[in-house]
Design a protein around this motif. Structure first.
Motif: not given
Length: 107
Positions: A73-77
């Motif tokens: 999710w951090g990569i997407g963020l």
């Protein structure tokens, strides 16, 4: 020919909405992932059976999910942040303006 473009106010509103969307995304990321990490032990012990808790493979799977979620999710963020806060290259802006003008001329 008259060039049609967004007004400064419209562009500013659009930019503010994009930044606000990113900050909402960031808050959801922090709250949900913090809750997942903090309550992992409590939820695992209260929900799962003793047989599942004794299985090292299952506990390893849970760990991968608990820590994998914030990473992915951090990569997407991060991608969301790059899109919102980085300026687009000039050739993309020029291409967009040319396409807008082309479609306006067709009508």
């Amino acid at each position: 020919m008259k060039k049609v473009s967004l007004t400064k106010l419209e562009r500013a509103k659009k930019r503010v909405a994009a930044i606000k969307g990113f900050y909402n995304h960031l808050v959801a990321y922090l709250v949900i992932n913090l809750a997942i990490i903090l309550f992992k032990e409590t939820v695992v012990v209260s929900v799962l059976s003793k047989e599942a808790l004794g299985s090292p493979e299952f506990l390893n799977w849970i760990d991968w999910n608990v820590y994998g979620t914030p990473i992915l999710w951090g990569i997407g963020l991060a991608i969301h942040g790059l899109v919102v806060f980085s300026s687009r290259p000039k050739f993309i802006k020029n291409w967009e303006q040319q396409k807008i003008q082309e479609f306006m001329n067709q009508e």
